[in-house]
Design a protein around this motif. Structure first.
Motif, PDB file in Angstrom:
ATOM      1  N   GLY A  43      43.832  26.169  45.101  1.00 58.46           N
ATOM      2  CA  GLY A  43      42.376  26.109  44.829  1.00 58.46           C
ATOM      3  C   GLY A  43      41.718  27.471  44.733  1.00 58.46           C
ATOM      4  O   GLY A  43      40.912  27.678  43.737  1.00 58.46           O
ATOM      5  N   ASP A  44      41.868  28.319  45.898  1.00 61.65           N
ATOM      6  CA  ASP A  44      41.309  29.632  45.775  1.00 61.65           C
ATOM      7  C   ASP A  44      41.670  30.382  44.506  1.00 61.65           C
ATOM      8  O   ASP A  44      40.956  31.174  43.736  1.00 61.65           O
ATOM      9  N   ALA A  45      42.946  30.345  44.335  1.00 60.22           N
ATOM     10  CA  ALA A  45      43.724  31.065  43.397  1.00 60.22           C
ATOM     11  C   ALA A  45      43.116  30.681  41.974  1.00 60.22           C
ATOM     12  O   ALA A  45      42.740  31.754  41.133  1.00 60.22           O
ATOM     13  N   GLU A  46      42.617  29.361  41.791  1.00 64.28           N
ATOM     14  CA  GLU A  46      42.089  29.056  40.505  1.00 64.28           C
ATOM     15  C   GLU A  46      40.747  29.491  40.132  1.00 64.28           C
ATOM     16  O   GLU A  46      40.318  29.841  39.232  1.00 64.28           O
ATOM     17  N   GLU A  47      40.156  29.426  41.501  1.00 69.37           N
ATOM     18  CA  GLU A  47      38.548  29.698  41.364  1.00 69.37           C
ATOM     19  C   GLU A  47      38.544  31.361  40.945  1.00 69.37           C
ATOM     20  O   GLU A  47      37.663  31.676  40.224  1.00 69.37           O
ATOM     21  N   ILE A  48      39.410  32.031  41.605  1.00 70.32           N
ATOM     22  CA  ILE A  48      39.344  33.593  41.350  1.00 70.32           C
ATOM     23  C   ILE A  48      39.963  33.828  40.024  1.00 70.32           C
ATOM     24  O   ILE A  48      39.173  34.613  39.190  1.00 70.32           O
ATOM     25  N   PHE A  49      40.665  32.972  39.819  1.00 73.08           N
ATOM     26  CA  PHE A  49      41.397  33.332  38.203  1.00 73.08           C
ATOM     27  C   PHE A  49      40.172  33.122  36.980  1.00 73.08           C
ATOM     28  O   PHE A  49      40.049  34.079  36.280  1.00 73.08           O
ATOM     29  N   GLN A  50      39.661  31.953  37.438  1.00 73.87           N
ATOM     30  CA  GLN A  50      38.345  31.646  36.451  1.00 73.87           C
ATOM     31  C   GLN A  50      37.393  32.797  36.411  1.00 73.87           C
ATOM     32  O   GLN A  50      36.720  33.380  35.369  1.00 73.87           O
ATOM     33  N   GLU A  51      36.868  33.237  37.597  1.00 74.00           N
ATOM     34  CA  GLU A  51      36.155  33.984  37.818  1.00 74.00           C
ATOM     35  C   GLU A  51      36.332  35.522  37.371  1.00 74.00           C
ATOM     36  O   GLU A  51      35.410  36.016  36.731  1.00 74.00           O
ATOM     37  N   VAL A  52      37.597  35.921  37.534  1.00 77.53           N
ATOM     38  CA  VAL A  52      37.891  37.069  36.705  1.00 77.53           C
ATOM     39  C   VAL A  52      37.683  36.899  35.255  1.00 77.53           C
ATOM     40  O   VAL A  52      37.291  38.175  34.571  1.00 77.53           O
ATOM     41  N   TRP A  53      38.148  35.923  34.489  1.00 79.05           N
ATOM     42  CA  TRP A  53      37.835  35.845  33.265  1.00 79.05           C
ATOM     43  C   TRP A  53      36.316  35.720  32.840  1.00 79.05           C
ATOM     44  O   TRP A  53      35.907  36.392  32.004  1.00 79.05           O
ATOM     45  N   VAL A  54      35.492  35.049  33.641  1.00 74.66           N
ATOM     46  CA  VAL A  54      34.192  34.966  33.543  1.00 74.66           C
ATOM     47  C   VAL A  54      33.514  36.447  33.549  1.00 74.66           C
ATOM     48  O   VAL A  54      32.645  37.075  32.530  1.00 74.66           O
ATOM     49  N   ARG A  55      33.943  37.191  34.248  1.00 73.63           N
ATOM     50  CA  ARG A  55      33.304  38.485  34.680  1.00 73.63           C
ATOM     51  C   ARG A  55      34.011  39.506  33.321  1.00 73.63           C
ATOM     52  O   ARG A  55      33.131  40.311  32.814  1.00 73.63           O
ATOM     53  N   ALA A  56      35.227  39.386  33.143  1.00 73.09           N
ATOM     54  CA  ALA A  56      35.732  39.975  31.811  1.00 73.09           C
ATOM     55  C   ALA A  56      35.094  39.656  30.759  1.00 73.09           C
ATOM     56  O   ALA A  56      34.811  40.701  30.026  1.00 73.09           O
ATOM     57  N   LEU A  57      34.687  38.429  30.383  1.00 70.11           N
ATOM     58  CA  LEU A  57      34.128  38.110  29.081  1.00 70.11           C
ATOM     59  C   LEU A  57      32.704  38.720  29.152  1.00 70.11           C
ATOM     60  O   LEU A  57      32.086  39.113  28.236  1.00 70.11           O
ATOM     61  N   ARG A  58      31.981  38.526  30.376  1.00 62.99           N
ATOM     62  CA  ARG A  58      30.752  38.912  30.295  1.00 62.99           C
ATOM     63  C   ARG A  58      30.621  40.503  30.084  1.00 62.99           C
ATOM     64  O   ARG A  58      29.434  41.126  29.696  1.00 62.99           O
ATOM     65  N   ASN A  59      31.728  41.226  30.679  1.00 65.15           N
ATOM     66  CA  ASN A  59      31.649  42.510  30.596  1.00 65.15           C
ATOM     67  C   ASN A  59      32.519  43.396  29.316  1.00 65.15           C
ATOM     68  O   ASN A  59      32.990  44.403  29.669  1.00 65.15           O
ATOM     69  N   LEU A  60      32.909  42.590  28.723  1.00 63.58           N
ATOM     70  CA  LEU A  60      33.922  42.891  27.336  1.00 63.58           C
ATOM     71  C   LEU A  60      33.544  44.249  26.909  1.00 63.58           C
ATOM     72  O   LEU A  60      34.323  44.927  26.319  1.00 63.58           O
ATOM     73  N   HIS A  61      32.181  44.277  26.592  1.00 60.59           N
ATOM     74  CA  HIS A  61      31.558  45.471  25.783  1.00 60.59           C
ATOM     75  C   HIS A  61      31.751  46.657  26.688  1.00 60.59           C
ATOM     76  O   HIS A  61      31.746  47.887  26.196  1.00 60.59           O
ATOM     77  N   THR A  62      32.113  46.598  27.959  1.00 62.94           N
ATOM     78  CA  THR A  62      32.360  47.819  28.617  1.00 62.94           C
ATOM     79  C   THR A  62      34.009  48.310  29.035  1.00 62.94           C
ATOM     80  O   THR A  62      34.396  49.231  29.283  1.00 62.94           O
ATOM     81  N   TYR A  63      34.644  47.167  28.293  1.00 61.61           N
ATOM     82  CA  TYR A  63      36.331  47.507  28.156  1.00 61.61           C
ATOM     83  C   TYR A  63      36.552  48.725  27.555  1.00 61.61           C
ATOM     84  O   TYR A  63      36.482  48.690  26.255  1.00 61.61           O
ATOM     85  N   ARG A  64      37.267  49.781  28.123  1.00 62.30           N
ATOM     86  CA  ARG A  64      37.628  51.007  27.656  1.00 62.30           C
ATOM     87  C   ARG A  64      39.094  51.317  27.883  1.00 62.30           C
ATOM     88  O   ARG A  64      39.721  52.422  27.401  1.00 62.30           O
TER      89      ARG A  64
END
Lengths: 194, 189
Positions: A43-64
């Motif tokens: 449960g925790d793992a799926e929650e964190i997995f989802q949160e990782v993607w949410v943060r990645a998508l919101r900050n994709l413009h900063t990905y270098r």
């Protein structure tokens, strides 16, 4: 194509949501495997997995970064630490949960289903259990390296240590795994020396 | 090579971070040491076993939430693009003025520097190369020089009287002039 993920990122940025689906699937195994080993349950793992993607998508413009997976691991690393801080700081593996089950027993097989306990996956199951018993820093290095193929230099950056420390942690982890898998190791050494 | 070093080298080689020299040393160790080869095989074995250790399926719910978030992020970006107001005139005009002012300053600066560089050269020319003056030759100049030479020569000898007109001569001249004037008027003195 050598790096299809780069094309998927570009396509997603261009408005193609399906490309995001491919990207998530492409990185599912290493990323979720890492998170699963670093947290206390599916449960925790799926929650964190989802949160990782949410943060990645919101900050994709900063990905270098050169490696997208390393970037995801970096986000996951921070989230795992945050979660560990939120949970009981003095929690011990010998503590018991509400059902009277010791955490030690719980983390010893956090996600291994019955299928993993049989056949050709027996060694994998043993390794999985042994990895779960490693200290978090060593477990993290082992998982990033083995599951994600992240270079040691990058692991050292994520953990905020030197490459030598990251290597030493990996060696400690391997030594403990070797102890656990002593029988297999001895058989292997014997077969090679013949 | 020590066992620990061999293991480090194996790990670094696997991650593609081992330098050429150490790689050469590692392969030499692998050729000569059974233990090194056992470590290599063991590492590969752990890696392949680890990669088949878990069924890492994620629930459809988690994936769909990620996809929803992905779509939302794209929508938000589009909305920001659509509602982005065009730049007001001042925003476009101001940089133009700034650039023009900068260009003007540059031109003035360059001109001033050129001027400063040239001014000392003119002054130097004035000093080193004075204007040529053409004086028309005066014939009396020779006579004056000769007279001056004579005066100097006499002065050096201390004979000042030599060059002074004699009073007697002057008196003779006055008398002869008066005599001639009376003759002209028909009178005898």
């Amino acid at each position: 194509m050598e790096h299809p993920e780069k094309e998927w990122i570009a396509r997603y940025r261009g408005g193609d949501v399906e490309a995001l689906g491919r990207l998530v699937e492409h990185y599912r195994r290493p990323l979720f495997g890492f998170i699963l080993r670093m947290t206390e349950g599916r449960g925790d793992a799926e929650e964190i997995f989802q949160e990782v993607w949410v943060r990645a998508l919101r900050n994709l413009h900063t990905y270098r970064h050169k490696s997208f997976l390393s970037w995801l691991f970096r986000i996951a690393h921070n989230l795992v630490i945050d979660q560990a801080r939120k949970k009981k700081p003095a929690m011990s593996l010998q503590d018991e949960n509400e059902e009277g089950q010791r955490f030690e027993e719980k983390v010893a097989s956090p996600s291994l289903g019955p299928a993993l306990e049989s056949g050709g996956r027996e060694l994998g199951g043993k390794i999985g259990r042994a990895v779960s018993m490693l200290p978090p820093e060593q477990r993290e290095v082992f998982m990033m390296r083995m599951e994600g193929g992240v270079p040691f230099r990058e692991i050292a950056k994520i953990q905020g240590t030197s490459i030598n420390t990251a290597l030493a942690r990996m060696q400690y982890a391997l030594a403990k795994l070797r102890e656990t898998l002593k029988t297999e190791h001895d058989e292997l050494a014997a077969s090679l020396s013949q | 090579m020590k066992r620990e070093t061999i293991e480090k080298c194996l790990l670094l080689e696997q991650s593609g971070e081992l330098g050429a020299l150490m790689k050469w040393r590692l392969h030499r160790a692998l050729r000569h040491s059974v233990e090194a080869r056992a470590m290599q095989v063991e590492l590969e074995q752990i890696m392949s076993a680890q990669s088949s250790a878990d069924e890492l399926e994620i629930s459809g719910f988690t994936v769909s939430r990620i996809m929803d978030e992905g779509a939302r992020v794209l929508d938000r970006r589009e909305a920001v693009k659509k509602h982005a107001r065009p730049l007001p005139f001042f925003s476009l005009w101001r940089p133009a003025v700034v650039y023009a002012a900068a260009a003007l300053l540059l031109v003035v600066g360059i001109s001033y520097m050129t001027f400063l560089r040239d001014v000392p050269q003119i002054a130097d020319n004035d000093i080193s190369q004075p204007e040529e003056t053409f004086v028309e030759w005066n014939g009396d100049f020779d006579e004056q020089i000769t007279e001056l030479d004579t005066m100097l020569a006499l002065a050096s000898e201390g004979d000042w009287e030599a060059w002074e007109p004699k009073a007697q001569d002057t008196a003779d001249d006055s008398e002869s002039i008066a005599r001639e004037l009376l003759l002209l008027e028909g009178e005898q003195i």
